[in-house]
Design a protein around this motif. Structure first.
Motif, PDB file in Angstrom:
ATOM      1  N   GLU A 200       0.880  -1.311   0.020  1.00 16.70           N
ATOM      2  CA  GLU A 200      -0.116  -0.093   0.307  1.00 16.70           C
ATOM      3  C   GLU A 200       0.578   1.645   0.090  1.00 16.70           C
ATOM      4  O   GLU A 200       0.685   2.168  -0.557  1.00 16.70           O
ATOM      5  N   TRP A 201       2.137   1.475   0.395  1.00 20.36           N
ATOM      6  CA  TRP A 201       2.897   2.158   0.568  1.00 20.36           C
ATOM      7  C   TRP A 201       3.662   2.851  -0.523  1.00 20.36           C
ATOM      8  O   TRP A 201       3.745   3.915  -1.068  1.00 20.36           O
ATOM      9  N   THR A 210       3.115  12.382  -0.974  1.00 17.85           N
ATOM     10  CA  THR A 210       4.680  13.600  -0.677  1.00 17.85           C
ATOM     11  C   THR A 210       3.737  12.694   1.338  1.00 17.85           C
ATOM     12  O   THR A 210       3.314  12.434   1.232  1.00 17.85           O
ATOM     13  N   PHE A 211       4.821  11.891   1.135  1.00 19.48           N
ATOM     14  CA  PHE A 211       5.690  11.059   2.989  1.00 19.48           C
ATOM     15  C   PHE A 211       6.426  11.911   4.123  1.00 19.48           C
ATOM     16  O   PHE A 211       7.053  12.194   3.353  1.00 19.48           O
ATOM     17  N   ASP A 212       5.403  12.893   4.106  1.00 17.65           N
ATOM     18  CA  ASP A 212       6.455  13.743   5.557  1.00 17.65           C
ATOM     19  C   ASP A 212       7.497  12.617   6.543  1.00 17.65           C
ATOM     20  O   ASP A 212       6.842  12.189   7.178  1.00 17.65           O
ATOM     21  N   GLY A 213       8.090  13.440   6.857  1.00 18.71           N
ATOM     22  CA  GLY A 213       9.464  13.761   7.148  1.00 18.71           C
ATOM     23  C   GLY A 213       8.943  12.777   8.747  1.00 18.71           C
ATOM     24  O   GLY A 213       7.678  13.340   9.291  1.00 18.71           O
ATOM     25  N   GLY A 214       9.640  13.182   9.827  1.00 19.13           N
ATOM     26  CA  GLY A 214       9.434  12.766  11.211  1.00 19.13           C
ATOM     27  C   GLY A 214      11.077  12.266  12.072  1.00 19.13           C
ATOM     28  O   GLY A 214      11.125  11.593  11.098  1.00 19.13           O
ATOM     29  N   GLU A 215      10.396  11.388  12.907  1.00 19.21           N
ATOM     30  CA  GLU A 215      11.257  10.405  13.932  1.00 19.21           C
ATOM     31  C   GLU A 215      10.518   9.349  14.330  1.00 19.21           C
ATOM     32  O   GLU A 215       9.320   8.676  14.395  1.00 19.21           O
ATOM     33  N   THR A 298      17.230   7.949  18.232  1.00 17.03           N
ATOM     34  CA  THR A 298      16.205   8.248  17.208  1.00 17.03           C
ATOM     35  C   THR A 298      16.256   9.090  16.363  1.00 17.03           C
ATOM     36  O   THR A 298      17.217   9.781  15.742  1.00 17.03           O
ATOM     37  N   MET A 299      16.464   8.488  14.451  1.00 16.35           N
ATOM     38  CA  MET A 299      16.536   8.891  13.406  1.00 16.35           C
ATOM     39  C   MET A 299      16.023  10.286  13.138  1.00 16.35           C
ATOM     40  O   MET A 299      14.430   9.556  12.963  1.00 16.35           O
ATOM     41  N   THR A 300      15.634  10.804  12.141  1.00 18.65           N
ATOM     42  CA  THR A 300      15.175  12.048  11.532  1.00 18.65           C
ATOM     43  C   THR A 300      14.800  11.851  10.168  1.00 18.65           C
ATOM     44  O   THR A 300      16.130  11.503   9.603  1.00 18.65           O
ATOM     45  N   LEU A 301      13.880  11.744   9.476  1.00 20.74           N
ATOM     46  CA  LEU A 301      13.537  11.061   8.751  1.00 20.74           C
ATOM     47  C   LEU A 301      13.094  12.540   7.892  1.00 20.74           C
ATOM     48  O   LEU A 301      12.400  13.144   7.666  1.00 20.74           O
ATOM     49  N   PRO A 302      13.972  12.621   6.311  1.00 12.46           N
ATOM     50  CA  PRO A 302      13.209  13.748   5.417  1.00 12.46           C
ATOM     51  C   PRO A 302      11.794  13.566   4.454  1.00 12.46           C
ATOM     52  O   PRO A 302      11.359  12.636   4.796  1.00 12.46           O
ATOM     53  N   SER A 303      10.967  14.425   4.838  1.00 14.52           N
ATOM     54  CA  SER A 303       9.915  13.890   3.791  1.00 14.52           C
ATOM     55  C   SER A 303      10.774  13.831   2.496  1.00 14.52           C
ATOM     56  O   SER A 303      11.700  13.240   1.990  1.00 14.52           O
ATOM     57  N   ILE A 304       9.249  12.336   1.481  1.00 19.64           N
ATOM     58  CA  ILE A 304       9.560  11.261   0.905  1.00 19.64           C
ATOM     59  C   ILE A 304       9.584  11.769  -0.492  1.00 19.64           C
ATOM     60  O   ILE A 304       7.645  11.607   0.103  1.00 19.64           O
ATOM     61  N   SER A 305       9.470  11.873  -1.617  1.00 22.86           N
ATOM     62  CA  SER A 305       8.495  11.774  -2.893  1.00 22.86           C
ATOM     63  C   SER A 305       8.685  10.654  -3.512  1.00 22.86           C
ATOM     64  O   SER A 305      10.200  11.033  -3.821  1.00 22.86           O
TER      65      SER A 305
END
Length: 309
Positions: A200-201, A210-215, A298-305
């Motif tokens: 699904e992802w 666009t999938f937002d960044g986060g932790e 804790t890993m900080t993720l960028p937004s991704i597309s």
């Protein structure tokens, strides 16, 4: 953190039976093959029983552990007549799903495993992979109350030894507790839900979302701990302590019990506070591992597309 884009992720490989007695992956793959589920929207899915001889024998492996056969050195070395079955199979899988590190490799390789340890659902990654971490974040938001954890093994791609390293992106799904050679409906359904959410992802990603960044929290491997052993015979002299048994990912503090000797003495944890996992995993006795210890990061993720043409 800045935005990151990738080409479409249109080719996925779903593998089960890399260890022939871990039954959830075997039956998820067989069910998808029976339903001819080889296309899901924008995603082409290749389903593979990784080690058919081990699956038929319901054994972890025939000659050697297949999930330790995918380093660059092993895949590039010529095969001899005496090569183990699993090394031959690794070369076949690399040709089918890779070659590892090449533009022809599948976009995402997901390998399905079970553990006898009480670990719930874990995604195991061998490098810092934004695609895999975003899929994990997506699962975490949709699989409650099932916890979805990330285990980070800091191994460079050439030395990554497991099947998922053949794909451009990849992770293994590890779910337990489930005994070897046994299928449990609750564990099967958890694995199937994780697979469905992965697909699904990918469909959402390929459609331009666009999938937002986060932790994302992850457990980074620090070391492995062996059982206490008799120095003369090398036989184990203790079992995992009842207070540690089934308590994967529960913080282990200095002084906490780790082993109970066969003469009923308690062995206690020394050193820093860490998180145990793969506690008393059946298949790790031969590897001389009673459990792994990790620190929580804790890993900080960028937004991704998807990358636009």
């Amino acid at each position: 953190m800045e935005h990151v884009s990738f080409p479409p992720l249109s080719r996925m490989a779903l593998c089960g039976g890399t260890h022939g007695n871990e039954m959830s992956g075997v039956y998820v793959v067989r069910e998808m093959q029976k339903q001819k589920a080889d296309q899901a929207g924008s995603v082409s899915i290749t389903t593979v029983l990784s080690s058919p001889r081990a699956v038929d024998a319901c054994r972890r492996y025939i000659d050697t552990d297949l999930n330790r056969c995918f380093t660059n050195a092993q895949l590039s070395a010529p095969l001899t007549d005496s090569a183990p079955y699993e090394l031959r199979r690794a070369h076949e899988l690399n040709a089918q799903l890779g070659p590892k590190g090449s533009p022809e490799a599948v976009d995402l390789l997901c390998d399905l495993h079970n553990t006898t340890a009480n670990m719930g659902l874990c995604l195991i990654l061998y490098s810092l992979d934004w695609v895999s971490l975003h899929i994990c974040k997506y699962m975490q938001s949709r699989m409650a109350p099932v916890p979805v954890r990330v285990i980070q093994l800091d191994i460079p791609p050439p030395d990554a030894y497991s099947l998922e390293s053949v794909g451009k992106h990849g992770f293994s799904i590890e779910v337990g507790p489930q005994p070897n050679g046994v299928l449990r409906a609750d564990i099967f359904n958890t694995v199937k839900q994780a697979v469905d959410l992965t697909i699904e992802w990918l469909q959402g990603f390929n459609s331009g979302r666009t999938f937002d960044g986060g932790e994302v929290e992850a457990y980074a491997l620090v070391k492995s701990v062996d059982y206490p052993r008799d120095p003369a015979t090398n036989e184990i002299t203790a079992a995992v302590h009842p207070e540690l048994q089934d308590n994967d990912f529960k913080l282990l503090r200095p002084g906490d019990p780790t082993f109970l000797t066969f003469s009923s003495e308690t062995v206690r944890h020394e050193g820093e506070e860490l998180y145990p996992f793969f506690v008393n995993e059946c298949a790790y006795y031969e590897k001389k591992i009673a459990f792994h210890l990790a620190k929580k990061i804790t890993m900080t993720l960028p937004s991704i597309s998807v990358k636009k043409d």
